[in-house]
Design a protein around this motif. Structure first.
Motif, PDB file in Angstrom:
ATOM      1  N   PRO A   5      32.244  37.581  41.956  1.00 39.45           N
ATOM      2  CA  PRO A   5      33.408  36.781  41.586  1.00 39.45           C
ATOM      3  C   PRO A   5      34.287  37.519  40.580  1.00 39.45           C
ATOM      4  CG  PRO A   5      31.360  35.580  41.174  1.00 39.45           C
ATOM      5  CD  PRO A   5      30.995  36.963  41.571  1.00 39.45           C
ATOM      6  N   GLN A   6      35.579  37.425  40.767  1.00 39.33           N
ATOM      7  CA  GLN A   6      36.521  38.066  39.844  1.00 39.33           C
ATOM      8  C   GLN A   6      36.498  37.356  38.499  1.00 39.33           C
ATOM      9  OE1 GLN A   6      38.349  40.884  40.114  1.00 39.33           O
ATOM     10  NE2 GLN A   6      37.104  41.152  41.944  1.00 39.33           N
ATOM     11  N   PRO A   8      37.737  35.564  35.147  1.00 41.09           N
ATOM     12  CA  PRO A   8      38.941  34.797  34.833  1.00 41.09           C
ATOM     13  C   PRO A   8      39.826  35.566  33.848  1.00 41.09           C
ATOM     14  CG  PRO A   8      37.043  33.873  33.711  1.00 41.09           C
ATOM     15  CD  PRO A   8      36.539  34.947  34.623  1.00 41.09           C
ATOM     16  N   THR A   9      41.033  35.115  33.716  1.00 42.86           N
ATOM     17  CA  THR A   9      42.000  35.759  32.827  1.00 42.86           C
ATOM     18  C   THR A   9      41.468  35.854  31.400  1.00 42.86           C
ATOM     19  OG1 THR A   9      43.775  34.898  34.194  1.00 42.86           O
ATOM     20  CG2 THR A   9      44.377  35.651  32.003  1.00 42.86           C
ATOM     21  N   GLN A  10      40.767  34.821  30.943  1.00 42.68           N
ATOM     22  CA  GLN A  10      40.243  34.836  29.576  1.00 42.68           C
ATOM     23  C   GLN A  10      39.290  36.003  29.348  1.00 42.68           C
ATOM     24  OE1 GLN A  10      40.125  32.252  31.710  1.00 42.68           O
ATOM     25  NE2 GLN A  10      40.412  30.303  30.672  1.00 42.68           N
ATOM     26  N   ILE A  11      38.451  36.264  30.316  1.00 43.45           N
ATOM     27  CA  ILE A  11      37.488  37.365  30.205  1.00 43.45           C
ATOM     28  C   ILE A  11      38.219  38.701  30.167  1.00 43.45           C
ATOM     29  CG2 ILE A  11      35.661  38.592  31.465  1.00 43.45           C
ATOM     30  CD1 ILE A  11      34.643  36.117  30.061  1.00 43.45           C
ATOM     31  N   ARG A  12      39.212  38.859  31.031  1.00 38.19           N
ATOM     32  CA  ARG A  12      39.969  40.119  31.033  1.00 38.19           C
ATOM     33  C   ARG A  12      40.688  40.320  29.701  1.00 38.19           C
ATOM     34  NH1 ARG A  12      41.038  38.413  36.348  1.00 38.19           N
ATOM     35  NH2 ARG A  12      43.152  37.797  35.803  1.00 38.19           N
ATOM     36  N   TRP A  13      41.282  39.275  29.140  1.00 41.38           N
ATOM     37  CA  TRP A  13      41.976  39.401  27.855  1.00 41.38           C
ATOM     38  C   TRP A  13      41.004  39.748  26.735  1.00 41.38           C
ATOM     39  CZ3 TRP A  13      46.640  40.569  26.703  1.00 41.38           C
ATOM     40  CH2 TRP A  13      47.675  40.260  27.583  1.00 41.38           C
ATOM     41  N   ILE A  78      35.897  43.676  32.529  1.00 38.45           N
ATOM     42  CA  ILE A  78      37.195  43.536  33.201  1.00 38.45           C
ATOM     43  C   ILE A  78      37.042  43.736  34.708  1.00 38.45           C
ATOM     44  CG2 ILE A  78      39.462  44.633  33.484  1.00 38.45           C
ATOM     45  CD1 ILE A  78      39.398  45.122  30.422  1.00 38.45           C
ATOM     46  N   ARG A  79      36.107  44.600  35.097  1.00 41.43           N
ATOM     47  CA  ARG A  79      35.866  44.866  36.523  1.00 41.43           C
ATOM     48  C   ARG A  79      35.009  43.799  37.200  1.00 41.43           C
ATOM     49  NH1 ARG A  79      34.834  51.374  36.652  1.00 41.43           N
ATOM     50  NH2 ARG A  79      37.006  51.942  36.258  1.00 41.43           N
ATOM     51  N   GLY A  80      34.560  42.806  36.431  1.00 37.35           N
ATOM     52  CA  GLY A  80      33.837  41.703  37.039  1.00 37.35           C
ATOM     53  C   GLY A  80      32.347  41.670  36.798  1.00 37.35           C
ATOM     54  N   ARG A  81      31.835  42.582  35.998  1.00 34.79           N
ATOM     55  CA  ARG A  81      30.417  42.554  35.659  1.00 34.79           C
ATOM     56  C   ARG A  81      30.243  41.824  34.330  1.00 34.79           C
ATOM     57  NH1 ARG A  81      31.798  47.622  37.290  1.00 34.79           N
ATOM     58  NH2 ARG A  81      30.915  48.285  39.248  1.00 34.79           N
ATOM     59  N   THR A  82      29.111  41.208  34.142  1.00 34.61           N
ATOM     60  CA  THR A  82      28.892  40.465  32.903  1.00 34.61           C
ATOM     61  C   THR A  82      28.242  41.316  31.816  1.00 34.61           C
ATOM     62  OG1 THR A  82      26.777  39.671  33.731  1.00 34.61           O
ATOM     63  CG2 THR A  82      28.689  38.245  34.065  1.00 34.61           C
ATOM     64  N   THR A 137      28.489  34.542  38.479  1.00 31.92           N
ATOM     65  CA  THR A 137      28.189  35.955  38.652  1.00 31.92           C
ATOM     66  C   THR A 137      26.679  36.203  38.667  1.00 31.92           C
ATOM     67  OG1 THR A 137      30.257  36.549  37.574  1.00 31.92           O
ATOM     68  CG2 THR A 137      28.603  38.264  37.708  1.00 31.92           C
ATOM     69  N   TYR A 138      25.952  35.531  37.781  1.00 34.50           N
ATOM     70  CA  TYR A 138      24.497  35.702  37.740  1.00 34.50           C
ATOM     71  C   TYR A 138      23.822  35.166  38.997  1.00 34.50           C
ATOM     72  CZ  TYR A 138      24.472  37.360  32.935  1.00 34.50           C
ATOM     73  OH  TYR A 138      24.664  38.089  31.799  1.00 34.50           O
ATOM     74  N   ARG A 139      24.389  34.128  39.576  1.00 34.16           N
ATOM     75  CA  ARG A 139      23.800  33.539  40.774  1.00 34.16           C
ATOM     76  C   ARG A 139      24.028  34.399  42.010  1.00 34.16           C
ATOM     77  NH1 ARG A 139      24.839  27.062  40.431  1.00 34.16           N
ATOM     78  NH2 ARG A 139      23.617  26.769  38.545  1.00 34.16           N
TER      79      ARG A 139
END
Length: 140
Positions: A5-6, A8-13, A78-82, A137-139
């Motif tokens: 999953p991509q 969210p904007t908050q995570i990228r910021w 930012i690339r989608g990994r936690t 993402t974890y699921r």
């Protein structure tokens, strides 16, 4: 295989804030190395050892390790990994303490900038959408 999953904007910021903080730390680390190479005198350090002249470089290496990890984590996030959330959260909590000491040392402008950036990053990382994304993402 489910696509990741991509974020969210908050995570990228939050990642961009961490990258900006890391860039500032890298610039300061380069300044410390420059001072050591040019032989600038540091009157706040007192020692008879000849190695005292390289304290700035040692500090710069330590900063490169810490902020390099944070920058790598931010790019990963930012690339989608936690993976990057942990190092970033830890850094932001430490920066809140750093901001406090900036305030007590009279560096109000830098203290405010540090505190605001740390609180903003923490708020972006700890909100409902960020938690939902991490869970999704974890699921997958």
């Amino acid at each position: 295989m489910n696509p990741r999953p991509q974020p969210p904007t908050q995570i990228r910021w939050a990642g961009f804030i961490a990258i900006a903080q890391s860039a500032i730390a890298f610039a300061f680390a380069a300044f410390l190395v420059f001072r050591d190479i040019t032989g600038a005198e540091e009157r706040s350090l007192v020692s008879d050892s000849a190695n005292i002249a390289w304290v700035g470089t040692g500090t710069a290496v330590f900063m490169a390790i810490i902020f390099g990890t944070v920058a790598a984590g931010a790019v990963s996030m930012i690339r989608g990994r936690t993976w990057g959330r942990g190092p970033i959260v830890l850094l932001e909590i430490i920066l809140l303490g750093v901001a406090y000491f900036m305030f007590t040392g009279g560096a109000w402008a830098m203290g405010v900038a540090t505190a605001v950036s740390a609180v903003a990053a923490l708020a972006l990382l700890f909100n409902r959408r960020a938690f939902e994304w991490a869970e999704e993402t974890y699921r997958s």
